[in-house]
Scaffold this motif. Structure first.
Motif, PDB file in Angstrom:
ATOM      1  N   LEU A 231       2.333  21.111  37.247  1.00  0.00           N
ATOM      2  CA  LEU A 231       2.545  20.031  38.219  1.00  0.00           C
ATOM      3  C   LEU A 231       2.048  20.480  39.596  1.00  0.00           C
ATOM      4  N   PRO A 232       1.772  19.528  40.488  1.00  0.00           N
ATOM      5  CA  PRO A 232       1.307  19.933  41.825  1.00  0.00           C
ATOM      6  C   PRO A 232       2.331  20.836  42.516  1.00  0.00           C
ATOM      7  N   ILE A 233       1.854  21.931  43.079  1.00  0.00           N
ATOM      8  CA  ILE A 233       2.701  22.770  43.936  1.00  0.00           C
ATOM      9  C   ILE A 233       1.769  23.492  44.899  1.00  0.00           C
ATOM     10  N   TYR A 234       1.926  23.221  46.183  1.00  0.00           N
ATOM     11  CA  TYR A 234       1.140  23.923  47.210  1.00  0.00           C
ATOM     12  C   TYR A 234       1.900  23.762  48.529  1.00  0.00           C
ATOM     13  N   PRO A 235       1.706  24.723  49.439  1.00  0.00           N
ATOM     14  CA  PRO A 235       2.551  24.768  50.635  1.00  0.00           C
ATOM     15  C   PRO A 235       2.508  23.492  51.479  1.00  0.00           C
ATOM     16  N   GLY A 236       1.367  22.807  51.491  1.00  0.00           N
ATOM     17  CA  GLY A 236       1.237  21.622  52.351  1.00  0.00           C
ATOM     18  C   GLY A 236       1.820  20.351  51.753  1.00  0.00           C
ATOM     19  N   MET A 237       2.446  20.414  50.601  1.00  0.00           N
ATOM     20  CA  MET A 237       3.027  19.192  49.995  1.00  0.00           C
ATOM     21  C   MET A 237       4.141  18.659  50.883  1.00  0.00           C
ATOM     22  N   THR A 238       4.154  17.362  51.117  1.00  0.00           N
ATOM     23  CA  THR A 238       5.213  16.780  51.938  1.00  0.00           C
ATOM     24  C   THR A 238       6.458  16.552  51.071  1.00  0.00           C
ATOM     25  N   PRO A 239       7.646  16.468  51.688  1.00  0.00           N
ATOM     26  CA  PRO A 239       8.851  16.165  50.914  1.00  0.00           C
ATOM     27  C   PRO A 239       8.704  14.873  50.108  1.00  0.00           C
ATOM     28  N   ASP A 240       8.004  13.892  50.653  1.00  0.00           N
ATOM     29  CA  ASP A 240       7.808  12.627  49.914  1.00  0.00           C
ATOM     30  C   ASP A 240       6.955  12.850  48.666  1.00  0.00           C
ATOM     31  N   GLN A 241       5.938  13.691  48.795  1.00  0.00           N
ATOM     32  CA  GLN A 241       5.090  13.981  47.624  1.00  0.00           C
ATOM     33  C   GLN A 241       5.898  14.716  46.552  1.00  0.00           C
ATOM     34  N   VAL A 242       6.728  15.662  46.999  1.00  0.00           N
ATOM     35  CA  VAL A 242       7.554  16.421  46.042  1.00  0.00           C
ATOM     36  C   VAL A 242       8.490  15.449  45.316  1.00  0.00           C
ATOM     37  N   ALA A 243       9.125  14.579  46.071  1.00  0.00           N
ATOM     38  CA  ALA A 243      10.070  13.625  45.466  1.00  0.00           C
ATOM     39  C   ALA A 243       9.332  12.696  44.504  1.00  0.00           C
ATOM     40  N   HIS A 244       8.127  12.274  44.897  1.00  0.00           N
ATOM     41  CA  HIS A 244       7.356  11.363  44.044  1.00  0.00           C
ATOM     42  C   HIS A 244       7.021  12.034  42.707  1.00  0.00           C
ATOM     43  N   VAL A 245       6.590  13.306  42.769  1.00  0.00           N
ATOM     44  CA  VAL A 245       6.260  14.013  41.524  1.00  0.00           C
ATOM     45  C   VAL A 245       7.527  14.172  40.683  1.00  0.00           C
TER      46      VAL A 245
ATOM     47  N   VAL B  50       6.446  33.698  42.672  1.00  0.00           N
ATOM     48  CA  VAL B  50       5.770  33.078  43.820  1.00  0.00           C
ATOM     49  C   VAL B  50       5.138  31.740  43.442  1.00  0.00           C
ATOM     50  N   TYR B  51       5.464  31.272  42.252  1.00  0.00           N
ATOM     51  CA  TYR B  51       5.083  29.920  41.839  1.00  0.00           C
ATOM     52  C   TYR B  51       3.622  29.571  42.112  1.00  0.00           C
ATOM     53  N   HIS B  52       2.724  30.394  41.561  1.00  0.00           N
ATOM     54  CA  HIS B  52       1.312  29.991  41.598  1.00  0.00           C
ATOM     55  C   HIS B  52       1.161  28.644  40.882  1.00  0.00           C
ATOM     56  N   GLN B  53       1.852  28.522  39.774  1.00  0.00           N
ATOM     57  CA  GLN B  53       1.939  27.218  39.095  1.00  0.00           C
ATOM     58  C   GLN B  53       3.412  26.899  38.859  1.00  0.00           C
ATOM     59  N   PHE B  54       3.748  25.628  38.903  1.00  0.00           N
ATOM     60  CA  PHE B  54       5.053  25.193  38.396  1.00  0.00           C
ATOM     61  C   PHE B  54       4.771  24.494  37.081  1.00  0.00           C
ATOM     62  N   VAL B  55       5.165  25.140  35.973  1.00  0.00           N
ATOM     63  CA  VAL B  55       4.869  24.542  34.672  1.00  0.00           C
ATOM     64  C   VAL B  55       6.145  24.017  34.024  1.00  0.00           C
ATOM     65  N   VAL B  56       5.950  22.968  33.243  1.00  0.00           N
ATOM     66  CA  VAL B  56       7.026  22.443  32.396  1.00  0.00           C
ATOM     67  C   VAL B  56       6.469  22.350  30.976  1.00  0.00           C
ATOM     68  N   PHE B  57       7.358  22.248  30.020  1.00  0.00           N
ATOM     69  CA  PHE B  57       6.943  22.079  28.620  1.00  0.00           C
ATOM     70  C   PHE B  57       7.412  20.700  28.178  1.00  0.00           C
ATOM     71  N   VAL B  58       6.442  19.880  27.762  1.00  0.00           N
ATOM     72  CA  VAL B  58       6.762  18.480  27.430  1.00  0.00           C
ATOM     73  C   VAL B  58       6.233  18.109  26.044  1.00  0.00           C
TER      74      VAL B  58
ATOM     75  N   MET C 129       1.036   6.566  46.144  1.00  0.00           N
ATOM     76  CA  MET C 129       0.897   7.866  46.800  1.00  0.00           C
ATOM     77  C   MET C 129       0.049   8.808  45.932  1.00  0.00           C
ATOM     78  N   LYS C 130      -0.900   9.490  46.578  1.00  0.00           N
ATOM     79  CA  LYS C 130      -1.758  10.437  45.840  1.00  0.00           C
ATOM     80  C   LYS C 130      -1.184  11.846  45.991  1.00  0.00           C
ATOM     81  N   VAL C 131      -1.074  12.563  44.872  1.00  0.00           N
ATOM     82  CA  VAL C 131      -0.652  13.972  44.940  1.00  0.00           C
ATOM     83  C   VAL C 131      -1.633  14.806  44.108  1.00  0.00           C
ATOM     84  N   PRO C 132      -2.538  15.517  44.811  1.00  0.00           N
ATOM     85  CA  PRO C 132      -3.467  16.377  44.068  1.00  0.00           C
ATOM     86  C   PRO C 132      -2.729  17.612  43.555  1.00  0.00           C
ATOM     87  N   LEU C 133      -3.364  18.339  42.659  1.00  0.00           N
ATOM     88  CA  LEU C 133      -2.762  19.575  42.134  1.00  0.00           C
ATOM     89  C   LEU C 133      -2.687  20.630  43.232  1.00  0.00           C
TER      90      LEU C 133
END
Ligand SMILES: Cc1ncc(COP(=O)(O)O)c(C=O)c1O
Length: 368
Positions: free
Chosen positions: A343-357, A281-289, A1-5
């Motif tokens: 990490l990718p976050i945009y309104p058109g992300m499908t639930p499957d894409q969210v789960a995959h990320v 409003v989550y322009h970006q969803f960032v994590v620290f790794v 599955m492809k998930v763009p930013l």
């Protein structure tokens, strides 16, 4: 599955039937610079931000620049901001002939830490630019109260935070003025460059309206030397359409963020805190790794795009070497820049894409 930013193409396909006639209207009216669509957008965006004035401009950088000039920032002044941001925040200070003075972040939010401001103030300090980074409001009550005590002015950098709420109030009216960017990848993005200055102050709005158009107060009446910082007609038309979707899109971003947070509860990574009183409003969803390069390449191998906002704090950018801040001047910003990952976050992300990320990130970084 492809998930763009981010997937702007999919968004265009959703809106195409509204966008093309709106662009046609601009062409039919030959209203290519400012014009009716831009004026209507100014009213609609001012209402949206719950402020008196919106002055539409050619970019967020122009908005920061005119915002500082409107606050009276002059050569020799100092303006306080934080080094964990995009270069434009500091560039606008430099354009005024003023000096950016950095203070470090609160590591729990990655935003400017108000506790550190007072120590950076000198007799030359004129203003503070808090950044609502990643769409998360800065701690404006604390910043405003320091500013009021020390007679400083506040320009919000709201480039990433359209519609975010601080203690129930929309950003854009929380200081003397606020700068928004409508760069295409922003939560409210134009089809080209765009920006706006919002304010409740009549004299700031009046100055910005003249300054964006060569200092004109009437046709060929130039009261001062200004700029060509006008918004294009096409951008006003596009932004008016997209503004109607913004709350719906933001709700979807927030839903994705909640799901990421739920899945990441047990993961070996850090996530910035959200104050329960505010609304990011989550322009970006960032994590620290840790081992960011390896995390990025393992995500890429699973079809997931990720990015770094930002890899180097401003005080360590060659562009600002003249400020002569040595490494370790702002250790919390430096640490954030070394570990942050978007990490990718945009309104058109499908639930499957969210789960995959979400699942892939946990797989890659491991559990606590
Ligand atoms: C925090 C921040 N400030 C300022 C800007 C500048 O906005 P623009 O690219 O519209 O000039 C941006 C956008 O890139 C930004 O993210």
């Amino acid at each position: 599955m492809k998930v763009p930013l981010l997937d702007l193409k999919a968004e265009y396909h959703e809106l195409r039937d509204q966008i093309l006639p709106a662009l046609d209207r601009v062409c039919e009216n030959s209203a290519f610079v400012l014009g009716e669509e831009v004026e209507l957008f100014e009213h609609e965006f001012a209402n949206y931000c719950d402020v008196k004035h919106c002055v539409a401009l050619s970019s967020g950088t122009a908005a920061l620049h005119l915002g500082l000039l409107a606050l009276g920032v002059q050569p020799g002044d100092e303006v306080i901001t934080c080094p964990n941001t995009f270069l434009a925040t500091a560039e606008a200070i430099t354009y005024c002939g003023a000096r950016p003075v950095f203070v470090d972040i609160d590591p729990s939010t990655a935003n400017l830490d108000p506790v550190r401001i007072a120590r950076a103030v000198t007799p030359r300090t004129r203003a503070i630019i808090p950044i609502h980074l990643y769409g998360r409001p800065a701690d404006m009550d604390a910043i405003r109260s320091i500013a009021e005590n020390l007679k400083l002015l506040v320009l919000e950098d709201a480039a990433q935070a359209h519609g975010a709420r601080y203690r129930g109030r929309r950003v854009g009216g929380l200081g003397q003025a606020a700068a928004f960017s409508f760069y295409p990848s922003k939560n409210l993005g134009a089809y080209g460059e765009g920006g706006a200055l919002t304010t409740n102050d009549d004299s700031i709005a009046k100055y910005a309206r003249a300054a964006r158009s060569h200092g004109q107060t009437a046709r060929y009446e130039h009261e001062f030397v200004g700029y060509n910082y006008r918004m294009q007609g096409f951008q006003g038309a596009v932004l008016r359409i997209k503004l109607r979707y913004l709350d719906h899109w933001t709700a979807r971003r927030q839903e994705i963020a909640r799901e990421y947070r739920r899945v990441f509860a047990s993961a070996k990574l850090g996530v910035p805190n959200d104050s329960p009183q505010d609304e990011s409003v989550y322009h970006q969803f960032v994590v620290f790794v840790n081992n960011r390069n390896s995390v990025m390449s393992q995500l890429a191998a699973r079809g997931i795009e990720s990015a770094i906002h930002y890899p180097r704090p401003l005080h360590l950018q060659p562009a600002y070497s003249s400020l002569a801040y040595p490494p370790c001047s702002f250790p919390l910003s430096e640490r954030a820049c070394d570990h942050v990952l978007s990490l990718p976050i945009y309104p058109g992300m499908t639930p499957d894409q969210v789960a995959h990320v979400a699942n892939s990130v946990v797989e890659v970084v491991g559990t606590k």
